[in-house]
Design a protein around this motif. Sequence first.
Motif, PDB file in Angstrom:
ATOM      1  N   GLY A 620       0.841  -1.052   0.088  1.00 38.86           N
ATOM      2  CA  GLY A 620       0.060  -0.007  -0.110  1.00 38.86           C
ATOM      3  C   GLY A 620       0.993   1.285   0.026  1.00 38.86           C
ATOM      4  N   ILE A 621       0.207   2.414   0.098  1.00 40.30           N
ATOM      5  CA  ILE A 621       0.889   3.622  -0.021  1.00 40.30           C
ATOM      6  C   ILE A 621       0.247   4.642   1.496  1.00 40.30           C
ATOM      7  CG2 ILE A 621       1.222   5.559  -1.286  1.00 40.30           C
ATOM      8  CD1 ILE A 621       0.606   3.978  -3.971  1.00 40.30           C
ATOM      9  N   SER A 622       1.190   5.121   1.779  1.00 39.89           N
ATOM     10  CA  SER A 622       0.539   6.044   2.866  1.00 39.89           C
ATOM     11  C   SER A 622      -0.153   7.311   2.671  1.00 39.89           C
ATOM     12  CB  SER A 622       1.667   6.463   3.951  1.00 39.89           C
ATOM     13  OG  SER A 622       2.773   7.339   3.123  1.00 39.89           O
ATOM     14  N   ASN A 623      -0.822   7.876   3.185  1.00 39.30           N
ATOM     15  CA  ASN A 623      -1.471   9.177   2.862  1.00 39.30           C
ATOM     16  C   ASN A 623      -0.638  10.364   2.341  1.00 39.30           C
ATOM     17  OD1 ASN A 623      -3.921   8.202   3.345  1.00 39.30           O
ATOM     18  ND2 ASN A 623      -4.225   8.658   5.438  1.00 39.30           N
ATOM     19  N   ASP A 624       0.518  10.554   3.115  1.00 40.79           N
ATOM     20  CA  ASP A 624       1.506  11.449   2.864  1.00 40.79           C
ATOM     21  C   ASP A 624       2.139  11.256   1.615  1.00 40.79           C
ATOM     22  OD1 ASP A 624       0.970  12.409   5.529  1.00 40.79           O
ATOM     23  OD2 ASP A 624       2.723  11.282   6.537  1.00 40.79           O
ATOM     24  N   ASN A 625       2.493   9.883   1.135  1.00 39.57           N
ATOM     25  CA  ASN A 625       2.995   9.714  -0.229  1.00 39.57           C
ATOM     26  C   ASN A 625       2.272   9.852  -1.542  1.00 39.57           C
ATOM     27  OD1 ASN A 625       5.476   9.564   1.171  1.00 39.57           O
ATOM     28  ND2 ASN A 625       5.259   7.396   1.326  1.00 39.57           N
ATOM     29  N   LEU A 626       0.868   9.654  -0.978  1.00 35.31           N
ATOM     30  CA  LEU A 626      -0.251   9.601  -2.200  1.00 35.31           C
ATOM     31  C   LEU A 626      -0.030  10.908  -3.160  1.00 35.31           C
ATOM     32  CD1 LEU A 626      -3.506   8.163  -0.714  1.00 35.31           C
ATOM     33  CD2 LEU A 626      -2.185   7.163  -2.692  1.00 35.31           C
ATOM     34  N   VAL A 627       0.312  12.068  -2.654  1.00 35.93           N
ATOM     35  CA  VAL A 627       0.220  13.089  -3.674  1.00 35.93           C
ATOM     36  C   VAL A 627       1.672  13.282  -4.198  1.00 35.93           C
ATOM     37  CG1 VAL A 627      -1.455  14.662  -2.341  1.00 35.93           C
ATOM     38  CG2 VAL A 627       1.160  14.381  -1.555  1.00 35.93           C
ATOM     39  N   PHE A 634      10.655  10.755  -7.057  1.00 33.70           N
ATOM     40  CA  PHE A 634      10.158  10.458  -5.883  1.00 33.70           C
ATOM     41  C   PHE A 634      10.039   8.755  -5.969  1.00 33.70           C
ATOM     42  CE2 PHE A 634       6.603   8.619  -3.279  1.00 33.70           C
ATOM     43  CZ  PHE A 634       6.979   9.433  -2.039  1.00 33.70           C
ATOM     44  N   THR A 635      10.698   7.971  -4.730  1.00 35.42           N
ATOM     45  CA  THR A 635      10.561   6.649  -4.747  1.00 35.42           C
ATOM     46  C   THR A 635      10.547   6.120  -3.149  1.00 35.42           C
ATOM     47  OG1 THR A 635      11.613   4.601  -5.318  1.00 35.42           O
ATOM     48  CG2 THR A 635      12.876   6.327  -5.033  1.00 35.42           C
ATOM     49  N   THR A 636      10.035   5.105  -3.125  1.00 39.35           N
ATOM     50  CA  THR A 636      10.232   4.426  -1.732  1.00 39.35           C
ATOM     51  C   THR A 636      11.025   3.089  -1.596  1.00 39.35           C
ATOM     52  OG1 THR A 636       8.148   3.204  -1.939  1.00 39.35           O
ATOM     53  CG2 THR A 636       7.825   5.424  -1.013  1.00 39.35           C
ATOM     54  N   LYS A 637      11.374   2.901  -2.852  1.00 37.18           N
ATOM     55  CA  LYS A 637      12.308   1.703  -3.143  1.00 37.18           C
ATOM     56  C   LYS A 637      13.865   2.096  -2.709  1.00 37.18           C
ATOM     57  CE  LYS A 637       9.407   0.110  -6.864  1.00 37.18           C
ATOM     58  NZ  LYS A 637       9.426   0.004  -8.403  1.00 37.18           N
ATOM     59  N   LYS A 638      14.411   1.011  -2.106  1.00 36.49           N
ATOM     60  CA  LYS A 638      15.897   1.402  -1.897  1.00 36.49           C
ATOM     61  C   LYS A 638      16.749   1.425  -2.996  1.00 36.49           C
ATOM     62  CE  LYS A 638      15.901  -1.075   2.382  1.00 36.49           C
ATOM     63  NZ  LYS A 638      16.286  -2.385   3.328  1.00 36.49           N
ATOM     64  N   VAL A 661      -3.931   7.180  -8.477  1.00 32.84           N
ATOM     65  CA  VAL A 661      -3.555   6.066  -7.604  1.00 32.84           C
ATOM     66  C   VAL A 661      -4.566   6.312  -6.373  1.00 32.84           C
ATOM     67  CG1 VAL A 661      -1.792   7.338  -6.549  1.00 32.84           C
ATOM     68  CG2 VAL A 661      -1.867   4.830  -6.347  1.00 32.84           C
ATOM     69  N   GLU A 662      -4.979   5.215  -5.820  1.00 31.34           N
ATOM     70  CA  GLU A 662      -6.002   5.246  -4.663  1.00 31.34           C
ATOM     71  C   GLU A 662      -5.278   3.858  -3.623  1.00 31.34           C
ATOM     72  OE1 GLU A 662      -9.716   3.912  -6.059  1.00 31.34           O
ATOM     73  OE2 GLU A 662     -10.096   5.617  -7.083  1.00 31.34           O
ATOM     74  N   SER A 663      -5.409   4.372  -2.476  1.00 33.70           N
ATOM     75  CA  SER A 663      -4.867   3.432  -1.170  1.00 33.70           C
ATOM     76  C   SER A 663      -5.309   3.942  -0.045  1.00 33.70           C
ATOM     77  CB  SER A 663      -3.334   3.235  -1.288  1.00 33.70           C
ATOM     78  OG  SER A 663      -2.988   2.578  -0.100  1.00 33.70           O
ATOM     79  N   GLU A 664      -5.715   3.045   0.777  1.00 23.89           N
ATOM     80  CA  GLU A 664      -6.272   3.162   2.156  1.00 23.89           C
ATOM     81  C   GLU A 664      -5.235   3.091   2.988  1.00 23.89           C
ATOM     82  OE1 GLU A 664      -9.495   0.550   3.191  1.00 23.89           O
ATOM     83  OE2 GLU A 664     -10.599   1.051   1.273  1.00 23.89           O
TER      84      GLU A 664
END
Length: 692
Positions: A620-627, A634-638, A661-664
Amino acid sequence: MPKLFNSLGVKFVTLVVIILLLTLGFTSYRVIQSQKQLMTEALDEKVKMLGRFAALVSPESIISYDFSALNRTMKDLTAQKDMVYSLVLSKNFKALSSYVNHEDPFVIDALKKLKIKVVRTSDWKYIIVELRKNAELNHYIFPVRFDGEELGRIYLGISRQRVDLLINSVFFEQVVSAGSIILFLSLCIYLAFKVNTLRPIEKLMQGSVLIASGKLASEIEVTSKDELGLLTVSFNDMMSKLRMSNKIKDKISNELIQLNRTLEDRVRKRTEQLADSEERTRTILNTVGEGIITVNEAGLIVSANKAVESAFKSNKNEIIGAHSTKLLADKSWYQASLNQNYEDKREGPFKLNESKKLTEYEGLRANQQSFILETLVTQVTLKGESMRIVVLRDISYRKELESRLSEAAHKSGMADLATGVLHNIGNILNSVNVSGEEILRIIRSSKVSGLVKANALLQENIDNVAEYLGSDPKGRLLPGYYLKLGEQLQVESSAIIEETQSLSDRITMMREVIDSQQTYARAGGYTEPMDLPVLIADSVRVLQSNFEQNNVQVIKDFEQVPQCHVQKSKLSQVITNLVKNSVEAMERNDEFNRIKELKITLTRLNDDEVQLTIADNGRGISNDNLVNVFSHGFTTKKTGHGFGLHTCANSMTEMKGSIRVESEGLEQGATFVLVIPIGTQQTVKVEQTRVA
């Protein structure tokens, strides 16, 4: 009579009677059933006791052939109250006793049915069978044994008529008793209800009649402190408030009369204020920087401010009264307005736009100089007539700046696209690596070495091959070995061909990625009609090895959609990138004992667009990262670079589509939604649609 049945007291008593009838009826039913069961059980116990007794005394008579004593025993049994028949039959159904009560109605009925007038010993078994068919009798069988050996059986039949008569008598007594109780209780309840409830209600009714006649000063006497008493108090309070309301009404009426006397003065003052307001509004419109014109339903200009005169280099007298289409450089608008069936508010350039979007036209000044014009249309009603307010803005200078910015953005976009192309080629190379490793594994584990060894054996015995294959132990095994080896080599060959085809497909994809970059460099790309289900399947097939290695379940749900005009290579790259990201997002699912499920759904969104969703149940994706997910870098992968999703967003924008993109939240999965226009074949000017 109808009034009596509409009485509240009668209705209440009727309800009470129904309740009592149901209660006493159920109770009586239970009592009668209980008594019937007790009587039946007593009768049953009596018969069982007699039958067991007869079974104890009968063996002696049977063994000694004293059938007269056996007949007397059966006669004594038959003489018992409610007993219909008693008979002893041997194991072969031969009568050992012959007594029967010929006067019993059940016996008489059985003899009539069997048409037997004189009873013989051989007739007993038929008589017993006929009697046992009678449902009004209870039938019993008791074995007669001596030293463990069965000598015969005693057949007994007993009538339930006496029990039924007793039960009917009890039922009648219960009905009479219950009826008396109900009648007495109903009378008592009615009297109590009438005294304690109906009388206060009648007083309330009388009070309401007085109110209806206008006698608000009347009050009802409170005779109790129960709910009816409280209701009476509330009724009296209501009457008091009504009296107060009448006084207030009279006061307000007098105030309205006084207010009406000054209404004309207020209207006059308000008219003067409106006139002043109109003058101020006119002054503001003449000083505002935006051009504003008012157009009637016929398309004629009714009013224009100073900014319009300045923008079109003309005076107000030349503008007002002219058709609004004369403000535009394109003369086809004015030619269309001359048509007899022309409706300006629906067909003209300044028609209503429900989306409130700005529209651009090429305006024409009085000196025949053209310029870029931006318009916004709204509707108003002035003095009962429908008008359109058109806001005009000269955006020529802004367009010049946009052109310069577009050129700079194109150069920047070339660098972004190159980064995206390298990212996509990297994705494909991962699959190429997997296929290459698989081919290498197949070759290393190949059975060709076995073939070489077998050939060496044949070479050693080449001069006596027939004898070697026929008599030598190793030689006899070689034909079977060659057959199995052939099958294995066929399997290896098929696997290598399959992986080689996969390598060819991936190399083709890399060529298309590079071609798309060249297309971008030419500042345009051609769309082509594509069956989206086929394109999606081809794009996903590239990652088939990833699915197998990671145990990912792919679920496809495709509706029937029309062909879409898209840039094939770009859309394929977007889909491949999103699917690869989803697979990577589910790497930790095993830690949470969660299956890896990827769902791809294709639906028709509306007449102009289709929607493709790619959903996973990964991290999933956090609310802070959705935008930020589509931002460059921008990436969250190492090991990520932040180019993939940014390139996807640019590609979708270039194809006049969109991506979101949508994520809860974390560990709740993510869903990427592509909106793809159905469109028509066209050249896409990518340098003007790049995402920043």
